[in-house]
Design a protein around this motif. Structure first.
Motif, PDB file in Angstrom:
ATOM      1  N   VAL A   1     -19.749   3.862  -1.662  1.00 43.50           N
ATOM      2  CA  VAL A   1     -20.939   4.490  -2.241  1.00 43.50           C
ATOM      3  C   VAL A   1     -20.755   4.710  -3.739  1.00 43.50           C
ATOM      4  N   ALA A   2     -19.566   5.153  -4.141  1.00 44.31           N
ATOM      5  CA  ALA A   2     -19.313   5.386  -5.559  1.00 44.31           C
ATOM      6  C   ALA A   2     -19.449   4.093  -6.364  1.00 44.31           C
ATOM      7  N   ARG A   3     -18.982   2.995  -5.797  1.00 46.75           N
ATOM      8  CA  ARG A   3     -19.111   1.705  -6.492  1.00 46.75           C
ATOM      9  C   ARG A   3     -20.582   1.322  -6.637  1.00 46.75           C
ATOM     10  N   VAL A   4     -21.367   1.561  -5.582  1.00 45.53           N
ATOM     11  CA  VAL A   4     -22.782   1.216  -5.622  1.00 45.53           C
ATOM     12  C   VAL A   4     -23.530   2.069  -6.641  1.00 45.53           C
ATOM     13  N   LEU A   5     -23.147   3.335  -6.763  1.00 46.79           N
ATOM     14  CA  LEU A   5     -23.833   4.242  -7.676  1.00 46.79           C
ATOM     15  C   LEU A   5     -23.559   3.928  -9.143  1.00 46.79           C
ATOM     16  N   GLY A   6     -22.481   3.208  -9.432  1.00 45.94           N
ATOM     17  CA  GLY A   6     -22.252   2.777 -10.804  1.00 45.94           C
ATOM     18  C   GLY A   6     -21.198   3.563 -11.551  1.00 45.94           C
ATOM     19  N   ASP A   7     -21.157   3.359 -12.862  1.00 46.57           N
ATOM     20  CA  ASP A   7     -20.083   3.904 -13.701  1.00 46.57           C
ATOM     21  C   ASP A   7     -20.058   5.419 -13.755  1.00 46.57           C
ATOM     22  N   ASN A   8     -21.174   6.070 -13.498  1.00 47.51           N
ATOM     23  CA  ASN A   8     -21.219   7.536 -13.561  1.00 47.51           C
ATOM     24  C   ASN A   8     -20.815   8.196 -12.251  1.00 47.51           C
ATOM     25  N   ALA A   9     -20.287   7.403 -11.312  1.00 52.52           N
ATOM     26  CA  ALA A   9     -19.824   7.943 -10.037  1.00 52.52           C
ATOM     27  C   ALA A   9     -18.328   7.668  -9.880  1.00 52.52           C
ATOM     28  N   TRP A  10     -17.643   8.625  -9.290  1.00 50.81           N
ATOM     29  CA  TRP A  10     -16.194   8.510  -9.050  1.00 50.81           C
ATOM     30  C   TRP A  10     -15.890   9.217  -7.748  1.00 50.81           C
ATOM     31  N   PHE A  11     -15.050   8.637  -6.917  1.00 48.28           N
ATOM     32  CA  PHE A  11     -14.793   9.186  -5.586  1.00 48.28           C
ATOM     33  C   PHE A  11     -13.414   9.828  -5.490  1.00 48.28           C
ATOM     34  N   VAL A  12     -13.354  10.953  -4.747  1.00 57.15           N
ATOM     35  CA  VAL A  12     -12.084  11.580  -4.427  1.00 57.15           C
ATOM     36  C   VAL A  12     -12.113  11.971  -2.954  1.00 57.15           C
ATOM     37  N   ALA A  13     -11.085  11.604  -2.211  1.00 59.46           N
ATOM     38  CA  ALA A  13     -10.994  11.945  -0.790  1.00 59.46           C
ATOM     39  C   ALA A  13     -10.619  13.410  -0.637  1.00 59.46           C
ATOM     40  N   MET A  14     -11.289  14.116   0.288  1.00 58.81           N
ATOM     41  CA  MET A  14     -11.025  15.534   0.431  1.00 58.81           C
ATOM     42  C   MET A  14     -11.539  16.061   1.770  1.00 58.81           C
ATOM     43  N   ASP A  15     -10.680  16.781   2.487  1.00 57.40           N
ATOM     44  CA  ASP A  15     -11.102  17.603   3.607  1.00 57.40           C
ATOM     45  C   ASP A  15     -11.221  19.015   3.050  1.00 57.40           C
ATOM     46  N   VAL A  16     -12.435  19.516   2.919  1.00 58.34           N
ATOM     47  CA  VAL A  16     -12.652  20.780   2.214  1.00 58.34           C
ATOM     48  C   VAL A  16     -12.055  21.980   2.954  1.00 58.34           C
ATOM     49  N   ALA A  17     -11.707  21.801   4.223  1.00 61.56           N
ATOM     50  CA  ALA A  17     -11.125  22.903   4.992  1.00 61.56           C
ATOM     51  C   ALA A  17      -9.626  23.041   4.764  1.00 61.56           C
TER      52      ALA A  17
END
Length: 258
Positions: free
Chosen positions: A53-69
């Motif tokens: 999804v981050a790649r599709v959204l373009g340069d203003n998107a960046w992904f970080v993996a996280m389990d918020v719990a």
């Protein structure tokens, strides 16, 4: 629907962290903020979809993996954001176990209860805890995504309702504790069709689904995203500690069984 991956998207220099951003409302919020020039960090437990999804959204998107719990993952994830961008201006706590229904109370497993509250409620606290110093530095804002389930229920949704009610209360507590540097508000969506577009086309909602709402339609992720974007903006500078219900008027409608 929003257009994704536009190479001409502006950048306003501000950074937002959105949790639960790989799909649904979180994805809609991320896409909307990007069109307004935000650099958006999408956080999600689903590494494969989140990265795509981050790649599709373009340069203003960046992904970080996280389990918020899990506090160690939250701490590391926030550190990655600061290492990559050097600042944080907004936090949107959207990550949640979204299915409100659990088994009847007599057979509700404590492990299931604890996991749902850990993701839906404790996760928002952990994100606020670790993001607060950086949000203070830029007079930032937090928006928590609660639910109309905080004030209305069907049978067998105790864990979800409790988590969302707690999130509304956490919102005003954080607003008082973190102000005046950081504003904190929450949005409580009602029925939002947050399914993937393909599924929406294959299984469209009925005329009755839409007509039962006072506004004449079921909500969209863009309805929620627009409200979140406003709450993060300078235009909402005098707004904190509040709950904003986005439900097409359903919570104000008297319903009687025939």
């Amino acid at each position: 629907m929003l257009e994704w991956g536009n190479d001409d998207t502006p950048n306003n220099g501000r950074v937002a962290l959105v949790t639960g951003a790989a799909r649904g409302i979180g994805l809609g919020i991320s896409a909307w903020l990007i069109t307004e020039g935000w650099q958006v960090v999408l956080a999600d437990i689903d590494r494969e979809r989140g990265s795509k999804v981050a790649r599709v959204l373009g340069d203003n998107a960046w992904f970080v993996a996280m389990d918020v719990a899990k506090e160690d993952q939250v701490s590391v994830g926030v550190a990655e954001v600061l290492g990559q961008f050097g600042r944080l201006d907004a936090l949107v706590c959207n990550a949640a176990i979204a299915d409100p229904h659990t088994p009847p109370l007599e057979s509700l497993d404590l492990k299931r209860w604890n996991r749902l509250l850990a993701v839906n409620l404790t996760g928002a606290m952990l994100l606020a805890k670790h993001c607060a110093p950086y949000l203070r530095a830029h007079r930032g804002a937090i928006v928590n995504i609660a639910s109309t389930r905080a004030s209305q229920s069907e049978a067998n949704c105790e864990a979800y309702a409790a988590s969302k009610g707690g999130l509304v209360a956490l919102t005003h507590a954080l607003a008082v504790s973190l102000g005046p540097e950081v504003r904190v508000n929450c949005v409580s969506p009602g029925w939002i069709d947050a399914r993937d577009p393909v599924q929406q086309r294959l299984e469209p909602l009925s005329v009755f689904d839409h007509a039962q709402h006072p506004v004449g339609r079921v909500g969209t992720v863009e309805d929620v995203a627009a409200q979140v974007a406003w709450l993060l903006s300078d235009a909402a500078g005098f707004v904190t500690g509040q709950e904003f219900v986005i439900d097409g008027g359903m919570s104000r409608k008297m319903v009687y069984e025939d």
